[in-house]
Scaffold this motif. Structure first.
Motif, PDB file in Angstrom:
ATOM      1  N   TYR A 363       0.847  -1.186   0.000  1.00  0.00           N
ATOM      2  CA  TYR A 363       0.000   0.000   0.000  1.00  0.00           C
ATOM      3  C   TYR A 363       0.887   1.242   0.000  1.00  0.00           C
ATOM      4  N   VAL A 364       0.421   2.264  -0.702  1.00  0.00           N
ATOM      5  CA  VAL A 364       1.225   3.477  -0.827  1.00  0.00           C
ATOM      6  C   VAL A 364       0.482   4.664  -0.223  1.00  0.00           C
ATOM      7  N   LEU A 365       1.264   5.623   0.205  1.00  0.00           N
ATOM      8  CA  LEU A 365       0.761   6.883   0.731  1.00  0.00           C
ATOM      9  C   LEU A 365       1.190   7.989  -0.218  1.00  0.00           C
ATOM     10  N   ARG A 366       0.226   8.754  -0.726  1.00  0.00           N
ATOM     11  CA  ARG A 366       0.556   9.867  -1.615  1.00  0.00           C
ATOM     12  C   ARG A 366       0.604  11.152  -0.809  1.00  0.00           C
ATOM     13  N   LEU A 367       1.699  11.901  -0.980  1.00  0.00           N
ATOM     14  CA  LEU A 367       1.920  13.133  -0.222  1.00  0.00           C
ATOM     15  C   LEU A 367       2.349  14.259  -1.168  1.00  0.00           C
ATOM     16  N   PRO A 368       2.106  15.509  -0.770  1.00  0.00           N
ATOM     17  CA  PRO A 368       2.735  16.611  -1.503  1.00  0.00           C
ATOM     18  C   PRO A 368       4.253  16.456  -1.438  1.00  0.00           C
ATOM     19  N   ARG A 369       4.936  16.879  -2.461  1.00  0.00           N
ATOM     20  CA  ARG A 369       6.383  16.642  -2.532  1.00  0.00           C
ATOM     21  C   ARG A 369       7.139  17.221  -1.333  1.00  0.00           C
ATOM     22  N   GLU A 370       6.682  18.376  -0.835  1.00  0.00           N
ATOM     23  CA  GLU A 370       7.415  18.989   0.273  1.00  0.00           C
ATOM     24  C   GLU A 370       7.344  18.174   1.549  1.00  0.00           C
ATOM     25  N   ALA A 371       6.389  17.222   1.620  1.00  0.00           N
ATOM     26  CA  ALA A 371       6.248  16.409   2.830  1.00  0.00           C
ATOM     27  C   ALA A 371       6.934  15.058   2.704  1.00  0.00           C
ATOM     28  N   ILE A 372       7.355  14.676   1.497  1.00  0.00           N
ATOM     29  CA  ILE A 372       7.966  13.361   1.296  1.00  0.00           C
ATOM     30  C   ILE A 372       9.236  13.204   2.127  1.00  0.00           C
ATOM     31  N   GLY A 373      10.134  14.193   2.030  1.00  0.00           N
ATOM     32  CA  GLY A 373      11.394  14.101   2.775  1.00  0.00           C
ATOM     33  C   GLY A 373      11.168  14.060   4.261  1.00  0.00           C
ATOM     34  N   LYS A 374      10.247  14.842   4.734  1.00  0.00           N
ATOM     35  CA  LYS A 374       9.957  14.870   6.164  1.00  0.00           C
ATOM     36  C   LYS A 374       9.464  13.502   6.653  1.00  0.00           C
ATOM     37  N   PHE A 375       8.593  12.865   5.837  1.00  0.00           N
ATOM     38  CA  PHE A 375       8.063  11.563   6.232  1.00  0.00           C
ATOM     39  C   PHE A 375       9.148  10.491   6.203  1.00  0.00           C
ATOM     40  N   VAL A 376       9.886  10.427   5.096  1.00  0.00           N
ATOM     41  CA  VAL A 376      10.904   9.378   4.950  1.00  0.00           C
ATOM     42  C   VAL A 376      12.010   9.535   5.991  1.00  0.00           C
ATOM     43  N   ASN A 377      12.418  10.769   6.263  1.00  0.00           N
ATOM     44  CA  ASN A 377      13.505  11.010   7.203  1.00  0.00           C
ATOM     45  C   ASN A 377      13.128  10.644   8.637  1.00  0.00           C
ATOM     46  N   ASN A 378      11.826  10.649   8.937  1.00  0.00           N
ATOM     47  CA  ASN A 378      11.370  10.345  10.297  1.00  0.00           C
ATOM     48  C   ASN A 378      10.421   9.149  10.329  1.00  0.00           C
ATOM     49  N   GLU A 379      10.571   8.268   9.333  1.00  0.00           N
ATOM     50  CA  GLU A 379       9.616   7.178   9.146  1.00  0.00           C
ATOM     51  C   GLU A 379       9.485   6.294  10.378  1.00  0.00           C
ATOM     52  N   GLU A 380      10.590   5.866  10.946  1.00  0.00           N
ATOM     53  CA  GLU A 380      10.533   4.956  12.093  1.00  0.00           C
ATOM     54  C   GLU A 380       9.854   5.620  13.287  1.00  0.00           C
ATOM     55  N   LYS A 381      10.138   6.892  13.496  1.00  0.00           N
ATOM     56  CA  LYS A 381       9.521   7.604  14.620  1.00  0.00           C
ATOM     57  C   LYS A 381       8.012   7.745  14.411  1.00  0.00           C
ATOM     58  N   ILE A 382       7.614   7.993  13.166  1.00  0.00           N
ATOM     59  CA  ILE A 382       6.190   8.134  12.866  1.00  0.00           C
ATOM     60  C   ILE A 382       5.477   6.806  13.073  1.00  0.00           C
ATOM     61  N   TYR A 383       6.108   5.708  12.628  1.00  0.00           N
ATOM     62  CA  TYR A 383       5.499   4.390  12.839  1.00  0.00           C
ATOM     63  C   TYR A 383       5.399   4.073  14.336  1.00  0.00           C
ATOM     64  N   ALA A 384       6.434   4.438  15.088  1.00  0.00           N
ATOM     65  CA  ALA A 384       6.409   4.180  16.536  1.00  0.00           C
ATOM     66  C   ALA A 384       5.270   4.952  17.195  1.00  0.00           C
ATOM     67  N   PHE A 385       5.100   6.194  16.776  1.00  0.00           N
ATOM     68  CA  PHE A 385       4.012   7.013  17.304  1.00  0.00           C
ATOM     69  C   PHE A 385       2.662   6.396  16.955  1.00  0.00           C
ATOM     70  N   ALA A 386       2.498   5.971  15.675  1.00  0.00           N
ATOM     71  CA  ALA A 386       1.234   5.373  15.240  1.00  0.00           C
ATOM     72  C   ALA A 386       0.958   4.087  16.005  1.00  0.00           C
ATOM     73  N   ASN A 387       1.978   3.258  16.184  1.00  0.00           N
ATOM     74  CA  ASN A 387       1.798   1.986  16.887  1.00  0.00           C
ATOM     75  C   ASN A 387       1.390   2.208  18.336  1.00  0.00           C
TER      76      ASN A 387
END
Length: 520
Positions: A363-387
């Motif tokens: 499954y993919v998540l579509r984001l505005p380009r300016e948010a892609i780097g922010k998401f990828v750079n903090n991906e593990e932290k975001i997943y930890a927060f979601a979990n």
């Protein structure tokens, strides 16, 4: 990791264009920073006089949001509303099923001019765009009565048409077929007809399954713009190979190949759409004229003075990332600062706004380009927060909110959405959705509707008050500035531990006016 720590780690600060006309003398680096305005400015639609201070508070999202121009925000809302409103879809559906072919008085477009334009359009498309009075009636009816809705559709088309054209080009489908999505769904990816057809291309459940469009409790690929467009191109290609005519392929797309074959038989073997139209189902009879009228108006929009309202960003300004763990759009919104409405617009296939994790599926998540780097750079932290947030949810049943569980909260000095959200165990995006907030700005005295996560739970029993027997013992009344140590120094042979033991105190906190035993 706490939510506050997480958000400090993975967020960044956006500076609004509103500051381009404002001189900022100083911004102290703490949570009580003050922005000094030295020139008349408009912020959040209000005139800010010189030398007035605006306290800037940091929300849990760590995003400084400055209001957009009201006019721009209003335009934004118009196209974002298409995600939720069925009005435009219902209007288009009704216009197709109830087409009337009586002459329409519209002097701005003469018959001769229309004939010349249709001839030019017919020369460059594989469709039979030849003049006839019925088509003229539909075109003039649309120009006269549907101008506003057509402008809104032209605005949305700037986002969807590039992806349609790319897929149709890949599969050798006429690029003009993109106008079919307007007739089918009014460019509404979550459109659902009265018989259950869903998405931009209005696939029924069975037809969608035939073209590998997955439908589950979490995901409906019929609402995915790219996957459904691929399926539509494949299906249209199959129909063209059967009939050898794009007009008949359009009719078959709407009513099924069987109904088109019946109409051909009943007409005596004719294979031109206009010759078999009277033998087609009522909806399909108006289907091709609506398509051709839409094509004409879009192709000659400039000549008719249309001024479409463009969406906030184009499809080329977005990108996708593969999601490796279960996450909700709310989590992504809080972490990246992207509005939840924009995330829902970009990711319409996720029915519950949750992107699941299923073995064997991507499954993919579509984001505005300016948010892609922010998401990828903090991906593990975001997943930890979601979990962590998913684990805190009430299980196994989803949490239900009723009217009698809501509270009305009055915003106080120093409040911000993150602080209020933590207090009641909810998310910032939820508070914004419950109260129709489009930004994180709050006003002192503002009333908010909140559905607390722990509302209705049995209150914790209060600890029984400690009673100390002071009969026959020397006592002391606590005064401002007193501590256990300073009080112990006032009485010979008395230690801090003595005071704790005699007064059943576990910590070091004292209250002014409190009576302490100071002798055994």
């Amino acid at each position: 990791m706490t939510l506050k720590t997480f958000l400090w780690a993975c967020s960044c600060v956006f500076v609004s264009k509103a500051f381009s006309q404002t001189k900022i003398d100083s911004i102290p680096q703490n949570n009580h920073s003050v922005i000094q305005i030295t020139k008349d400015s408009v912020i959040d639609g209000k005139l800010i006089a010189p030398q007035k201070s605006i306290p800037a508070v940091i929300d849990s999202s760590r995003i400084k949001n400055i209001e957009d121009l009201p006019e721009a925000a209003a335009l934004d809302k118009k196209w974002l509303d298409e995600l939720y409103s069925n009005a435009l879809f219902d209007t288009v559906y009704k216009s197709v099923t109830e087409l009337k072919y009586e002459p329409v008085y519209y002097p701005q477009l003469s018959t001769d001019t229309l004939k010349a334009r249709l001839k030019r359009l017919n020369a460059r498309t594989p469709f039979n765009v030849e003049y006839n009075p019925s088509l003229e009636s539909v075109i003039k009816n649309y120009l006269k009565h549907r101008r506003t809705s057509l402008e809104r559709l032209m605005g949305l088309s700037h986002f969807y048409f590039p992806m349609f054209e790319q897929e149709f080009d890949n599969q050798n489908i006429p690029l003009e077929m993109k106008y079919l999505a307007i007739v089918e769904s009014a460019l509404k990816p979550r459109a659902r007809s009265r018989v259950g057809a869903t998405g931009l291309w209005q696939f029924m459940y069975g037809t969608g399954k035939e073209h590998d469009l997955d439908v589950s409790s979490y995901v409906d690929d019929r609402s995915d713009p790219i996957k459904s467009t691929t399926a539509a191109a494949q299906y249209l290609g199959r129909l063209y190979r059967i009939f050898g005519d794009w007009d008949l392929a359009l009719a078959a797309y709407n009513s099924g190949p069987g109904n088109v074959n019946k109409a051909i038989r009943r007409s005596g073997g004719y294979k031109n759409y206009w010759n078999i139209r009277q033998n087609l189902p009522r909806e399909t009879a108006g289907y091709v004229p609506a398509f051709l009228a839409t094509m004409y108006i879009f192709e000659y929009a400039k000549e008719h003075g249309f001024k479409p309202e463009r969406p906030a960003f184009q499809h080329i300004e977005t990108d996708t990332v593969h999601v490796r763990q279960m996450i909700s759009l709310d989590h992504v919104s809080e972490a990246t600062g992207i509005k939840i409405e924009e995330l829902q617009f970009l990711n319409p296939a996720y029915k519950l706004d949750i992107i699941p994790k299923v073995d064997g599926k991507t499954y993919v998540l579509r984001l505005p380009r300016e948010a892609i780097g922010k998401f990828v750079n903090n991906e593990e932290k975001i997943y930890a927060f979601a979990n962590a947030e998913f684990n805190q949810r009430e299980k196994p049943l989803p949490q239900l909110f009723k009217n009698d569980t809501q509270i009305r909260y009055r915003v106080r000095n120093g409040d911000y959405l993150g602080k209020i959200a933590r207090k009641y165990g909810v998310r910032v995006s939820q508070i914004k959705r419950w109260n129709g907030l489009r930004s994180n700005n709050l006003k002192i005295g503002q009333r908010l509707t909140i559905y607390p996560r722990n509302h209705g739970a049995a209150p914790k029993p209060e600890a029984p008050k400690k009673v100390v027997n002071t009969e026959g013992k020397q006592t002391y009344v606590v005064k401002p500035g007193d501590s256990l140590w300073t009080i112990s120094q006032k009485f010979s042979g008395v230690s801090v531990q003595n005071l704790k033991d005699w007064n059943d105190i576990s910590g070091n906190k004292l209250k002014i006016g409190m009576t302490l035993v100071v002798s055994k």
